[in-house]
Scaffold this active site. Sequence first.
Site, PDB file in Angstrom:
ATOM      1  N   SER A  29       0.925  -1.163   0.038  1.00  0.00           N
ATOM      2  CA  SER A  29       0.047   0.057  -0.038  1.00  0.00           C
ATOM      3  C   SER A  29       0.903   1.277  -0.098  1.00  0.00           C
ATOM      4  O   SER A  29       1.531   1.283  -1.120  1.00  0.00           O
ATOM      5  CB  SER A  29      -1.046  -0.023   1.061  1.00  0.00           C
ATOM      6  OG  SER A  29      -2.000   0.987   1.217  1.00  0.00           O
ATOM      7  N   ASP A 114      -9.396  -4.676  -5.628  1.00  0.00           N
ATOM      8  CA  ASP A 114      -8.790  -3.803  -4.774  1.00  0.00           C
ATOM      9  C   ASP A 114      -9.589  -2.602  -4.989  1.00  0.00           C
ATOM     10  O   ASP A 114      -9.593  -1.849  -5.997  1.00  0.00           O
ATOM     11  CB  ASP A 114      -7.106  -3.541  -4.780  1.00  0.00           C
ATOM     12  CG  ASP A 114      -6.674  -2.730  -3.761  1.00  0.00           C
ATOM     13  OD1 ASP A 114      -7.412  -1.907  -3.307  1.00  0.00           O
ATOM     14  OD2 ASP A 114      -5.338  -2.459  -3.611  1.00  0.00           O
ATOM     15  N   HIS A 146      -7.176  -5.213  -1.210  1.00  0.00           N
ATOM     16  CA  HIS A 146      -6.200  -4.363  -0.971  1.00  0.00           C
ATOM     17  C   HIS A 146      -5.392  -5.154   0.109  1.00  0.00           C
ATOM     18  O   HIS A 146      -5.606  -5.177   1.216  1.00  0.00           O
ATOM     19  CB  HIS A 146      -6.766  -3.121  -0.292  1.00  0.00           C
ATOM     20  CG  HIS A 146      -5.552  -1.888  -0.106  1.00  0.00           C
ATOM     21  ND1 HIS A 146      -4.940  -1.468  -1.293  1.00  0.00           N
ATOM     22  CD2 HIS A 146      -5.208  -1.366   0.833  1.00  0.00           C
ATOM     23  CE1 HIS A 146      -4.086  -0.594  -0.756  1.00  0.00           C
ATOM     24  NE2 HIS A 146      -4.175  -0.494   0.513  1.00  0.00           N
TER      25      HIS A 146
END
Length: 187
Positions: A29, A114, A146
């Site tokens: 991320s 995601d 995600h």
Amino acid sequence: TQEDLFDAVQWAIDQGIADPKRIGAMGWSGGGFATLLALEMRPEMFACGVDGVGPADLATLYRSFPSYWSNITHRWRRRGGDFDHNEQLNREVSPLYHVDKIRAPLLIGQGKNDPRVTIGNSDAMVAALRKAKREVIYIVYPDEGHGFARPENNLDFYGRVEEFLAQHLGGRAEPWKKIEGTTAEVR
């Protein structure tokens, strides 16, 4: 900041803890974004990178935020910039527009579902890297979002990571083998 990461790497090198020829960047991320920035901003420092669901284009990331994140989005704009409304700023900061500076091989893992770092964000980065003739391995998990929740997909991806890091940094690794039940797609 990103510079703090570079300072930490330099400190580890200066202390004799890290081999300057065997430094890799890896993150998920925001850490995936930091990995892309590291390879772009300090190509001489990093031998390879692993990006898990990291945004390459901040405008695309901001546009993926749901409306109920308005307070969060406002805070991000205040702290980082108004990337989805300022094309010039977005192009200056987003790694997608600086692949010409990236030299190190890259492994990218992405969940197809995601909602934050959409697959289009990673697809665009991979396409730009390949157009620039950079080495990139792209693994997509069609049933993930995600981050990877399914144990089979985690085992698959981290097995690939271990092999990738051994190839580019040296050291030992168990050879990657297909994990029963994984949904990995090499793209």
